[in-house]
Motif scaffolding. Structure first.
Motif, mmCIF file in Angstrom:
data_model
loop_
_atom_site.group_PDB
_atom_site.id
_atom_site.type_symbol
_atom_site.label_atom_id
_atom_site.label_comp_id
_atom_site.label_asym_id
_atom_site.label_seq_id
_atom_site.Cartn_x
_atom_site.Cartn_y
_atom_site.Cartn_z
ATOM 1 N N LEU A 333 0.822 -1.195 -0.082
ATOM 2 C CA LEU A 333 -0.081 -0.167 -0.015
ATOM 3 C C LEU A 333 0.890 1.358 -0.088
ATOM 4 O O LEU A 333 1.794 1.469 0.755
ATOM 5 C CB LEU A 333 -0.730 0.063 1.386
ATOM 6 C CG LEU A 333 -1.715 -1.285 1.320
ATOM 7 C CD1 LEU A 333 -2.759 -1.168 2.461
ATOM 8 C CD2 LEU A 333 -2.666 -1.436 0.191
ATOM 9 N N GLY A 334 0.732 2.053 -0.915
ATOM 10 C CA GLY A 334 1.377 3.232 -0.986
ATOM 11 C C GLY A 334 1.210 4.281 0.190
ATOM 12 O O GLY A 334 0.249 3.938 1.182
ATOM 13 N N ARG A 335 1.587 5.571 0.350
ATOM 14 C CA ARG A 335 1.426 6.352 1.332
ATOM 15 C C ARG A 335 0.029 6.751 1.353
ATOM 16 O O ARG A 335 -0.167 7.296 2.623
ATOM 17 C CB ARG A 335 2.559 7.736 1.043
ATOM 18 C CG ARG A 335 3.767 7.490 1.247
ATOM 19 C CD ARG A 335 4.808 8.760 1.203
ATOM 20 N NE ARG A 335 6.067 8.458 1.754
ATOM 21 C CZ ARG A 335 6.413 8.971 2.977
ATOM 22 N NH1 ARG A 335 5.672 9.929 3.575
ATOM 23 N NH2 ARG A 335 7.558 8.623 3.543
ATOM 24 N N ASN A 336 -0.489 6.821 0.225
ATOM 25 C CA ASN A 336 -2.101 7.110 0.640
ATOM 26 C C ASN A 336 -2.967 5.905 0.702
ATOM 27 O O ASN A 336 -4.195 6.004 0.446
ATOM 28 C CB ASN A 336 -2.254 8.079 -1.016
ATOM 29 C CG ASN A 336 -2.153 7.208 -2.244
ATOM 30 O OD1 ASN A 336 -1.630 6.157 -1.868
ATOM 31 N ND2 ASN A 336 -2.287 7.707 -3.452
ATOM 32 N N GLY A 337 -2.296 4.882 0.830
ATOM 33 C CA GLY A 337 -3.329 3.561 1.123
ATOM 34 C C GLY A 337 -3.584 2.951 -0.259
ATOM 35 O O GLY A 337 -4.267 1.841 0.039
ATOM 36 N N LYS A 338 -3.103 3.302 -1.177
ATOM 37 C CA LYS A 338 -3.632 2.791 -2.607
ATOM 38 C C LYS A 338 -2.605 1.557 -2.923
ATOM 39 O O LYS A 338 -1.596 1.561 -2.670
ATOM 40 C CB LYS A 338 -3.546 3.946 -3.579
ATOM 41 C CG LYS A 338 -4.244 3.503 -4.819
ATOM 42 C CD LYS A 338 -3.896 4.803 -6.066
ATOM 43 C CE LYS A 338 -4.234 4.273 -7.393
ATOM 44 N NZ LYS A 338 -3.804 5.235 -8.460
ATOM 45 N N PHE A 339 -3.156 0.488 -3.350
ATOM 46 C CA PHE A 339 -2.356 -0.566 -3.934
ATOM 47 C C PHE A 339 -1.515 -0.171 -4.903
ATOM 48 O O PHE A 339 -1.899 0.128 -5.916
ATOM 49 C CB PHE A 339 -3.482 -1.531 -4.260
ATOM 50 C CG PHE A 339 -2.633 -3.104 -4.537
ATOM 51 C CD1 PHE A 339 -1.866 -3.649 -3.712
ATOM 52 C CD2 PHE A 339 -2.913 -3.481 -5.890
ATOM 53 C CE1 PHE A 339 -1.254 -4.826 -3.946
ATOM 54 C CE2 PHE A 339 -2.214 -4.651 -6.194
ATOM 55 C CZ PHE A 339 -1.244 -5.150 -5.351
ATOM 56 N N SER A 353 3.364 -14.876 1.576
ATOM 57 C CA SER A 353 2.383 -14.356 0.581
ATOM 58 C C SER A 353 0.834 -14.778 1.205
ATOM 59 O O SER A 353 -0.096 -13.843 0.909
ATOM 60 C CB SER A 353 2.599 -15.220 -0.659
ATOM 61 O OG SER A 353 2.251 -16.357 -0.467
ATOM 62 N N GLU A 354 0.711 -15.624 1.868
ATOM 63 C CA GLU A 354 -0.695 -16.005 2.527
ATOM 64 C C GLU A 354 -0.965 -14.925 3.272
ATOM 65 O O GLU A 354 -2.261 -14.644 3.673
ATOM 66 C CB GLU A 354 -0.825 -17.579 3.143
ATOM 67 C CG GLU A 354 -0.080 -17.569 4.533
ATOM 68 C CD GLU A 354 1.371 -17.713 4.254
ATOM 69 O OE1 GLU A 354 1.873 -17.639 3.332
ATOM 70 O OE2 GLU A 354 1.959 -18.066 5.345
ATOM 71 N N LEU A 355 -0.247 -14.103 3.846
ATOM 72 C CA LEU A 355 -0.567 -12.973 4.695
ATOM 73 C C LEU A 355 -0.903 -11.694 4.064
ATOM 74 O O LEU A 355 -1.539 -10.773 4.793
ATOM 75 C CB LEU A 355 0.470 -12.940 5.930
ATOM 76 C CG LEU A 355 0.568 -14.040 6.911
ATOM 77 C CD1 LEU A 355 1.844 -13.657 7.724
ATOM 78 C CD2 LEU A 355 -0.704 -14.317 7.599
ATOM 79 N N LEU A 356 -0.669 -11.741 2.804
ATOM 80 C CA LEU A 356 -0.486 -10.519 2.194
ATOM 81 C C LEU A 356 -1.909 -10.190 1.513
ATOM 82 O O LEU A 356 -2.721 -11.126 1.160
ATOM 83 C CB LEU A 356 0.332 -10.531 0.824
ATOM 84 C CG LEU A 356 1.861 -10.571 1.093
ATOM 85 C CD1 LEU A 356 2.622 -10.816 -0.347
ATOM 86 C CD2 LEU A 356 2.567 -9.266 1.959
ATOM 87 N N TYR A 357 -2.338 -8.831 1.930
ATOM 88 C CA TYR A 357 -3.543 -8.450 1.672
ATOM 89 C C TYR A 357 -3.714 -8.014 0.202
ATOM 90 O O TYR A 357 -3.232 -6.651 -0.200
ATOM 91 C CB TYR A 357 -4.023 -7.368 2.349
ATOM 92 C CG TYR A 357 -5.489 -6.649 2.228
ATOM 93 C CD1 TYR A 357 -5.449 -5.287 2.007
ATOM 94 C CD2 TYR A 357 -6.702 -7.376 2.261
ATOM 95 C CE1 TYR A 357 -6.624 -4.867 1.765
ATOM 96 C CE2 TYR A 357 -7.843 -6.913 2.071
ATOM 97 C CZ TYR A 357 -7.960 -5.530 1.631
ATOM 98 O OH TYR A 357 -8.977 -4.983 1.403
ATOM 99 N N ASP A 358 -4.052 -8.817 -0.857
ATOM 100 C CA ASP A 358 -3.733 -8.416 -2.106
ATOM 101 C C ASP A 358 -5.107 -7.961 -2.633
ATOM 102 O O ASP A 358 -6.217 -8.501 -2.814
ATOM 103 C CB ASP A 358 -3.655 -9.618 -2.797
ATOM 104 C CG ASP A 358 -3.064 -9.468 -4.493
ATOM 105 O OD1 ASP A 358 -3.412 -8.395 -4.924
ATOM 106 O OD2 ASP A 358 -2.301 -10.185 -4.704
ATOM 107 N N ILE A 359 -5.160 -6.606 -2.845
ATOM 108 C CA ILE A 359 -6.551 -5.961 -3.162
ATOM 109 C C ILE A 359 -6.803 -6.408 -4.524
ATOM 110 O O ILE A 359 -8.280 -6.381 -4.658
ATOM 111 C CB ILE A 359 -6.249 -4.135 -3.220
ATOM 112 C CG1 ILE A 359 -6.007 -3.862 -1.850
ATOM 113 C CG2 ILE A 359 -7.420 -3.641 -4.135
ATOM 114 C CD1 ILE A 359 -5.731 -2.126 -1.713
ATOM 115 N N LYS A 360 -6.023 -7.013 -5.445
ATOM 116 C CA LYS A 360 -6.709 -7.268 -6.876
ATOM 117 C C LYS A 360 -7.573 -8.438 -6.611
ATOM 118 O O LYS A 360 -8.476 -8.659 -7.459
ATOM 119 C CB LYS A 360 -5.458 -7.582 -7.649
ATOM 120 C CG LYS A 360 -4.797 -6.227 -8.298
ATOM 121 C CD LYS A 360 -3.866 -6.763 -9.201
ATOM 122 C CE LYS A 360 -2.569 -7.535 -8.630
ATOM 123 N NZ LYS A 360 -1.481 -7.838 -9.781
#
Lengths: 361, 335
Positions: A333-339, A353-360
């Motif tokens: 997540l970038g500084r503005n919270g955007k993926f 990887s299983e812990l990563l929050y993948d917005i896509k």
């Protein structure tokens, strides 16, 4: 490792009031590092630093690629000094090793051949109507961090030690060729046993690893990489270094050159893909840090705020080892919270990887 | 009786004093160290005959004692003219002539940082190796026997980067001599000499070089070592280019011996300024004339002998001391 020669190589480093010249390529390679330098200097250490948007590239890469002539780069450098004069600063600090080498070389050339300085003054006057005075001090940003290493140690939230065992972390320190190999006296510790990064590592609790190919080029070497046909030579150099350091089981690599940190990091991925060889623990890569990232971790900065998600080799094993708390889900997540996007899984990486929050998804 | 002060009590100084005494001049030796002998005190055997250095040194000392020559040890000279020598303790010694026999300074190998002397325990100098020979054993820092040893010629000689452009002359044959002595002590060891030229200028030197290769199996590689680094198992990794095959070379050794050169003394500049002497570009004192007056300084009453004017062998130094003493005696007989 004994280092009894570094004290012979000292230079004047200003205590405050810096005119900051950014790097062209670091913005892309390690976008958080230059920001971290400014934050550490101004926020943590209370120093005055001017990040001047008017300054330009030093054109160093063009110069080393024979695209920019010597007279041109001298005039560009003169303009940077003129900009510094304009705002009343006299301590020039550059973030890029190539630029540092360029400024050092040009100041030395002007010293040795005063007629070249006179010609540069004339060119600058004709091109921009500007005049300039030379800086009172010239330093690389790693010199500044080295200068304040004990102040940083005094403010440290974490140290470069294994949080579980209390053992010092084993660090490979790598100096950019243009930091001291051209003018050994321009670098803390000279070129053979440089101390600029080693001093930081030792002050913050780590220990440096001395390995046979310690002095070897990282593999960037401008034309080694800029000319596509030469890239095999670039990776061969990185490969030689990685092979040499691997038996010492370093916990991470730290470099003070944009190219070195970039290539030692990215080529690990390539070597892993080409040959299936990895050099770090558990079949993964060796994390590669900039010194600002290393200082930032010591001072308690959030690793994602430092931009460490942009590394090719995942830094999580190092963060875990140091006992750094971080949010795995916030990695991309970038500084503005955007993926900001996530790389595909690779052998050299080891993110959970299983812990990563993948917005896509 | 006329008095001549001999500054420096090494082989040149002792022989000069002996010859002055023979010529009816009163010699006084002023020596900075607490014993006579100079650099020879730290040497084991002399090339090309492997003569023990103590044989030469003890004989010179015996003769100096026998002649009852006045010697001032632990006495440093600050400046001098032909008529007086000022000591660093403030005293002034009057005289009628001065012979400068202050020799040379060994190059500090730490300046060639790339070789890691003073950092890596198993990087030693030729002087360190002589000390090991005197102790009767060549060993690594941990006391174990080295299996592979590399000698590097021209450390601090013929090297513009460290402002030592001159050839130190004696290091080539010293390297050959030390390699042979090493093989004699450690017959199973592999010994390599890295050189840029092998300059075997003296009698018996070329034969010694051949013997080193044929009889002792010592390897000679034409190429300079570019850097030394420690390996994971505590050895020294060296990189070089074999310029005869045109190939880069990488090798791990147990001991790296740096054959350090002879450089001009730092005191030469002050001596020259104080007495109106001339220094060569190398920093050594410049004789009046290299052919006909090589022991004269160009200043009346001041003479030179030995390595104060250029690197020399012990034999050349001792012979030159006779010439210098004769020139000084001749001068004193007329003045």
């Amino acid at each position: 490792m004994k280092r009894n020669s570094w004290q012979d190589y000292q230079k004047q480093i200003a205590d405050d009031h810096y005119y900051y010249a950014r790097s062209c390529i670091r913005q892309n390679f390690f976008p958080g590092s230059e920001r971290a330098f400014i934050d550490i200097l101004t926020r943590d250490l209370g120093k005055d630093l001017l990040d001047d948007p008017k300054h330009s590239s030093c054109t160093g890469i063009g110069y080393h690629s024979d695209i920019v002539p010597l007279e041109t780069i001298m005039t560009v450098v003169a303009r940077q000094f003129s900009l510094m004069n304009e705002v009343g600063y006299e301590n020039f600090v550059t973030s890029c090793i190539t630029s540092f080498g360029i400024y050092t070389e040009i100041l030395a050339t002007w010293q040795e051949f005063p007629e070249t300085e006179e010609r540069t003054r004339e060119y600058l006057r004709k091109a921009t109507g500007r005049e300039f005075t030379k800086p009172a001090s010239l330093a690389h940003t790693s010199d500044i961090v080295f200068h304040f290493r004990d102040d940083i140690a005094a403010r440290a939230k974490r140290r470069l030690v294994n949080a579980a065992t209390g053992e010092p972390l084993r660090v490979v320190e790598h100096i950019g060729c243009h930091y001291a190999k051209i003018f050994p006296k321009s670098g803390i510790g000279g070129s053979e046993f440089p101390y600029v990064l080693a001093g930081m590592v030792e002050s913050w609790g780590g220990e440096c690893v001395d390995y046979p190919e310690r002095r070897h080029c990282c593999g960037f070497g401008f034309r080694n990489y800029l000319v596509q046909a030469n890239r095999g030579y670039s990776i061969a150099n990185s490969h030689k270094k990685l092979e040499s350091m691997a038996p010492y089981k370093p916990d991470f690599i730290v470099a003070n050159c944009p190219g070195c940190a970039m290539f030692l990091d990215k080529w690990q991925y390539t070597i892993a893909e080409m040959e299936g060889t990895t050099y770090g623990e558990n079949g993964h890569g060796i994390p590669v840090l900039t010194y600002e990232e290393m200082a930032g971790l010591v001072l308690g900065y959030d690793p994602w705020e430092l931009g460490m998600q942009m590394h090719q080799v995942d830094v999580e094993p190092l963060l875990d080892k140091m006992g750094v708390e971080y949010d795995p889900a916030a990695k991309y997540l970038g500084r503005n919270g955007k993926f900001i996007g996530k790389p595909d899984t690779a052998a050299v990486n080891c993110g959970q990887s299983e812990l990563l929050y993948d917005i896509k998804e | 009786m006329k008095k001549a002060i001999v500054i420096g009590g090494g082989p040149a100084g002792m022989q000069t004093a002996l010859q002055l005494a023979r010529r009816g001049v009163e010699p006084v030796i002023v020596e900075r160290e607490n014993a006579l002998g100079g650099k020879l005190r730290n040497w084991h055997r002399l090339f090309p005959t492997f003569t023990p250095a103590t044989d030469v040194l003890a004989e010179l000392r015996r003769r100096v004692d026998e002649k009852g020559i006045e010697v001032h040890l632990s006495t440093e000279v600050e400046s001098f003219t032909a008529k007086s020598v000022k000591l660093s303790d403030g005293r002034t010694m009057p005289c009628d002539a001065v012979v400068v026999t202050t020799g040379f300074t060994l190059f500090d190998a730490r300046i060639k940082e790339e070789y890691g002397y003073g950092i890596y325990d198993n990087v030693v100098t030729s002087t360190d190796l002589e000390r090991m020979f005197n102790e009767g054993r060549v060993v690594k820092a941990d006391g174990s026997q080295p299996r592979r040893i590399a000698f590097l010629h021209c450390v601090g000689s013929r090297d513009e980067k460290v402002c030592q452009q001159h050839c130190s002359r004696v290091c080539c044959v010293t390297g050959v001599k030390q390699a042979i002595e090493t093989k004699q002590l450690l017959p199973e060891a592999d010994v390599f000499n890295f050189y840029m030229d092998i300059r075997m200028f003296g009698p018996g030197y070329e034969e010694l070089y051949r013997e080193a290769q044929q009889q002792y199996g010592i390897h000679f590689v034409r190429g300079r070592i570019s850097e030394a680094a420690a390996t994971h198992d505590g050895r020294i990794r060296i990189k070089a280019e074999d310029t005869l095959t045109g190939r880069p070379l990488r090798m791990s050794v147990d001991l790296l011996v740096l054959l350090i050169g002879m450089r001009a003394n730092d005191t030469n500049a002050a001596f020259a300024a104080g007495a109106g002497l001339t220094r060569a570009a190398s920093g050594f004192l410049q004789p009046e004339n290299l052919f006909l007056d090589s022991v004269r300084s160009g200043v009346e009453g001041i003479f030179y002998a030995g390595a104060v004017t250029a690197p020399k062998t012990v034999g050349e130094t001792v012979n030159e001391a006779i010439a210098a003493a004769d020139a000084a005696a001749e001068y004193l007989s007329k003045n």
